[in-house]
Design a protein around this motif. Structure first.
Motif, mmCIF file in Angstrom:
data_model
loop_
_atom_site.group_PDB
_atom_site.id
_atom_site.type_symbol
_atom_site.label_atom_id
_atom_site.label_comp_id
_atom_site.label_asym_id
_atom_site.label_seq_id
_atom_site.Cartn_x
_atom_site.Cartn_y
_atom_site.Cartn_z
ATOM 1 N N ALA A 1 -45.451 44.322 -45.190
ATOM 2 C CA ALA A 1 -43.906 43.828 -44.386
ATOM 3 C C ALA A 1 -42.948 44.647 -44.063
ATOM 4 N N ASP A 2 -42.661 44.845 -43.029
ATOM 5 C CA ASP A 2 -41.145 45.422 -43.029
ATOM 6 C C ASP A 2 -41.631 47.651 -43.289
ATOM 7 N N PRO A 3 -42.335 47.233 -42.548
ATOM 8 C CA PRO A 3 -42.865 49.076 -43.020
ATOM 9 C C PRO A 3 -42.476 49.350 -43.068
ATOM 10 N N SER B 1 -44.767 43.353 -38.059
ATOM 11 C CA SER B 1 -44.878 44.440 -38.194
ATOM 12 C C SER B 1 -46.704 45.081 -37.503
ATOM 13 N N ASP C 1 -53.078 43.541 -41.177
ATOM 14 C CA ASP C 1 -52.497 43.291 -42.332
ATOM 15 C C ASP C 1 -53.351 42.697 -43.838
ATOM 16 N N LYS D 1 -32.528 50.164 -42.127
ATOM 17 C CA LYS D 1 -34.117 50.487 -41.185
ATOM 18 C C LYS D 1 -33.495 50.775 -40.510
ATOM 19 N N ASP E 1 -45.406 46.480 -34.760
ATOM 20 C CA ASP E 1 -44.900 47.317 -34.849
ATOM 21 C C ASP E 1 -45.094 48.598 -34.532
ATOM 22 N N HIS F 1 -38.279 38.634 -42.516
ATOM 23 C CA HIS F 1 -37.411 38.860 -41.517
ATOM 24 C C HIS F 1 -36.696 37.618 -41.548
ATOM 25 N N SER G 1 -39.660 49.421 -32.200
ATOM 26 C CA SER G 1 -40.374 49.358 -33.311
ATOM 27 C C SER G 1 -39.675 49.697 -34.696
#
Length: 382
Positions: free
Chosen positions: A69-71, A98, A38, A158, A101, A276, A149
């Motif tokens: 984040a939180d892809p 992330s 990232d 999600k 995952d 998260h 993931s």
């Protein structure tokens, strides 16, 4: 007794181990590598020692650094295309949960045998996948040793891909990578790891003695080092203990799944983009207090690890533990209530409805959580 336990094939704990990443991939037969990370990891310079080695030994490498984040699905698709365009035959996930995952899903989807929409749920992903190494830069998610993931599929939901195929070939735990973590990230990710261990130990489904042992040792390491790591970020011993603790918690919960705290935390992250770990921290106290009647003996057992010397009956010790952990975020300088992250009373009904979609997690709760219960728990956390 019957249970099925899965974990990562090889775990390497080595300070500075990232410096030999290229060599390890070459030794394993890698010819073209995609590193998935990232922008924060890139700007922090955490790859600066690892990347030059690839050039030195003539191993082609490219970096995909657009993980967020939180892809969402769009990030997964872009990363898969990057791997295919690079003709990568080796994937490295380098970063927080992330990034790892996304890397797991890229390794699975890049060969083109499966589509993301077809592998949501438990056991739907069959493989094969590309070789995969995961390198965590935070002590939190334990994604380097989990079969799951998480993908953000809409503003409010999600979904998880759950399969042993997502376990990497190697998890590399290099504590030097975590030395630069800000205190608030250290705190939030550390509490996240503790939640993993607590929920694994108290899960209604698939609880097993191996996960129990791992969860307890994880909590010993995490509770014993969290304050020190937050307060003195350069303490390499505390950082290493946190990294190992998060890894052990990950091993525990991938086989004895998490429950109500996560189910209520996910909508907070999806709708309000709260990290998260912080989402989990905000819901931990309320959910533990809700679970007391069903889980107090287990909480009391964990209490003697997290806060040795708790006195009274098991219900009294469990209550003290729930109250302590409920206040831990504030004690470590994080927001203490949902209202501090922009959530108001008007949002509660929607959050509760979103939480009810997390059936994969809710079924693991030691006490059933209804729609009305979820709303009351959010109100308590407000």
């Amino acid at each position: 007794m019957q249970f099925d336990f899965h974990s990562t094939r090889s775990i390497l704990v080595e300070r500075g181990g990232t410096n030999h990443l290229a060599k390890r991939i070459a030794e394993r037969g890698g010819k073209s590598v995609l590193i998935i990370t990232d922008p924060g990891v890139l700007s922090a310079g955490l790859l600066e020692k690892a990347l030059p080695q690839f050039k030195e030994i003539g191993l082609p490498v490219q970096t995909f650094s657009d993980v967020q984040a939180d892809p969402p699905v769009s990030v997964i698709d872009a990363a898969v295309k990057a791997a295919q365009d690079a003709k990568a035959d080796y994937i490295v996930g380098f970063g927080g949960g992330s990034s790892m995952d996304v890397a797991k899903l890229v390794a699975l989807l890049a060969p083109g045998k499966e589509k993301l929409a077809d592998v949501y749920g438990v056991g739907m992903a069959k493989g094969p996948r590309l070789p995969l190494i995961l390198v965590p830069t935070t002590a939190g998610t334990g994604s380097e040793v989990t079969t799951i993931s998480i993908v953000t599929v809409s503003e409010s939901e999600k979904k998880g891909v759950v399969s042993p195929q997502l376990l990497p070939d190697l998890a590399l735990l290099d504590a030097e990578l975590t030395l630069g973590l800000p205190a608030h990230v250290t705190a939030a990710t550390g509490i996240d790891a503790m939640v993993h261990a607590i929920e694994a130990f108290t899960t209604k489904r698939l609880k097993n003695p191996v996960s129990d042992c791992l969860a307890k040792e994880a909590l010993r390491l995490l509770a014993g080092n969290l304050h020190k790591a937050v307060r003195t970020g350069s303490d390499i011993d505390a950082r290493e203990n946190m990294l190992l603790g998060a890894c052990l918690a990950g091993m525990a919960f991938t086989n004895a799944p998490v429950a109500g705290v996560h189910a209520l935390a996910y909508p907070i992250g999806a709708r309000f983009h709260v990290p998260h770990g912080l989402s989990n921290a905000l819901m931990l106290g309320p959910v533990m207090r809700f679970n007391l009647e069903a889980a107090h003996s287990m909480y009391a057992e964990l209490g003697q690890i997290i806060k040795p010397g708790l006195q009274g009956s098991s219900i009294e010790q469990a209550t003290q533990l729930a109250n302590y952990l409920g206040g831990l975020a504030g004690e470590l300088g994080l927001p203490k209530q949902l209202i501090e992250v922009g959530i108001t009373a008007e949002d509660i009904d929607q959050l509760a409805a979103d939480a009810m979609l997390q059936t994969r997690l809710l079924q693991n709760s030691p006490r059933e959580i209804t729609l009305n219960d979820a709303a009351l728990l959010y109100r308590e956390a407000l």
